[in-house]
Write an enzyme that holds these catalytic residues in place. Structure first.
Site, PDB file in Angstrom:
ATOM      1  N   HIS A   1       0.876  -0.999  -0.071  1.00  8.59           N
ATOM      2  CA  HIS A   1       0.079  -0.648   0.047  1.00  8.59           C
ATOM      3  C   HIS A   1       0.826   1.244  -0.069  1.00  8.59           C
ATOM      4  CE1 HIS A   1       0.970  -0.656   4.772  1.00  8.59           C
ATOM      5  NE2 HIS A   1       0.550   0.629   4.847  1.00  8.59           N
TER       6      HIS A   1
ATOM      7  N   HIS B   1       1.603   3.777   1.718  1.00 10.32           N
ATOM      8  CA  HIS B   1       2.127   3.985   3.006  1.00 10.32           C
ATOM      9  C   HIS B   1       3.470   4.315   3.099  1.00 10.32           C
ATOM     10  CE1 HIS B   1      -1.579   3.416   5.652  1.00 10.32           C
ATOM     11  NE2 HIS B   1      -1.915   4.561   5.119  1.00 10.32           N
TER      12      HIS B   1
ATOM     13  N   ASP C   1       6.348   4.361   5.061  1.00 10.44           N
ATOM     14  CA  ASP C   1       7.820   3.596   5.352  1.00 10.44           C
ATOM     15  C   ASP C   1       6.845   1.505   4.463  1.00 10.44           C
ATOM     16  OD1 ASP C   1       4.637   3.175   6.042  1.00 10.44           O
ATOM     17  OD2 ASP C   1       4.918   2.351   8.154  1.00 10.44           O
ATOM     18  N   HIS C   2       6.096   1.944   3.804  1.00 10.31           N
ATOM     19  CA  HIS C   2       6.321   0.566   2.424  1.00 10.31           C
ATOM     20  C   HIS C   2       7.088   0.771   0.583  1.00 10.31           C
ATOM     21  CE1 HIS C   2       3.730  -2.061   5.649  1.00 10.31           C
ATOM     22  NE2 HIS C   2       3.805  -0.570   5.891  1.00 10.31           N
TER      23      HIS C   2
END
Length: 308
Positions: free
Chosen positions: A99, A101, A103-104
């Site tokens: 997804h 966000h 931190d991904h």
């Protein structure tokens, strides 16, 4: 680290989630071979919201690997990825993003610098420019790994999970964590996604944060029970208000929070509890169990008939 999940929720607080952070989290190695076909590489971004850090995964039993998620963009992550690839003569053939966000997705630029052949092989639902779309049910394959994509919105509108057929395992992204509970953008969609995940019959979960989930059915039951407990608390608050007051006994979301949690600091209520309770109320409204009326431009919630 605080980051916005939607326009109203400041993800600096969520009761059960932060309670889980108060306990001691088990340390995880920076790089670990979990099974013959799954290697976990931490993103180097531990914190209250990321637990031990974002988990990224190299998947496949042969030379070619599929990467799941790219971390936050810290140099330590790409250094570890490059080292694993070089030392084992590997080739990453695709990167799948759970997804949007940060931190991904934050490691995508570094990934492309080190492995420019991946420029046309970054896959994401609702892709950014230059990326490829991921469709529900789409299958990705390398030696020893058949990965099937599942569109599972709720935590984020573009959230994908990935089933690893050979292991009867699922990469859960942020929908289900190795410790505690996640934050939710759309509780109705999230509830439906939990059902989709549960229907896969997976026994093992590889989360984007926290330890490997060794009993996925039990973890899914835990998440279901937590959600239902919150719904019961909201219904109980509305029922109590109807019993005490004339008419529908409608109350505001702030009053629901006070009934369920008692007196809490105003910033905690505004930034976390009220947005979360609003999602619970909207989900219950979708189930036709509650409704609201407008008084002075403010939503006041009440139980519908004798349904509950």
């Amino acid at each position: 680290m605080s980051r916005k999940i939607n326009d109203t929720f400041d993800a600096c607080f969520w009761e059960e989630y932060l309670e889980s952070q108060g306990s001691r989290l088990p340390p995880l190695p920076d790089v670990q071979r979990i099974t013959p076909r799954v290697v976990r590489v931490l993103a180097g971004n531990p914190g209250g919201f990321q637990l031990q850090g974002t988990n990224t995964y190299l998947v496949g039993s042969g030379r070619e690997k599929i990467l799941i998620d790219t971390g936050q963009g810290l140099p330590v992550w790409i250094d570890h990825i490059a080292q694993v690839v070089a030392e084992n003569d590997l080739k990453i053939v695709a990167a799948l993003i759970t997804h949007w966000h940060g931190d991904h997705t934050g490691g995508v630029p570094d990934l492309l610098v080190h492995f420019p052949h991946l420029k046309s092989a970054i896959y994401k639902n609702q892709p950014d420019r230059g990326q490829q779309d991921i469709l529900d049910g789409q299958v990705f394959q390398v030696e020893g790994a058949t990965i099937r994509a599942l569109h599972t919105p709720g935590h984020a509108v573009d959230h994908m999970c990935f089933v690893l057929e050979e292991e009867q395992a699922i990469f859960t992204g942020d929908n289900v964590l190795g410790h505690g509970f996640t934050v939710v953008e759309d509780l109705g969609a999230y509830t439906n996604s939990l059902g989709i995940m549960n229907d896969q019959g997976c026994q093992i979960g590889y989360p984007a944060h926290g330890v490997v989930i060794t009993d996925m059915p039990a973890k899914m039951a835990e998440y279901r029970d937590q959600r239902l407990r919150r719904e019961r608390q909201v219904i109980s608050a509305l029922r109590e208000s109807r019993q005490k007051n004339a008419g529908r006994g409608s109350i505001t979301v702030q009053e629901v929070v006070q009934s369920v949690h008692g007196t809490v600091p105003e910033d905690v209520s505004k930034k976390a509890l009220e947005p979360f309770m609003q999602e619970v109320l909207l989900k219950l409204a979708g189930d036709r169990k509650v409704a609201f009326e407008l008084q002075g431009g403010v939503k006041r919630w009440f139980i519908v008939g004798n349904r509950v």
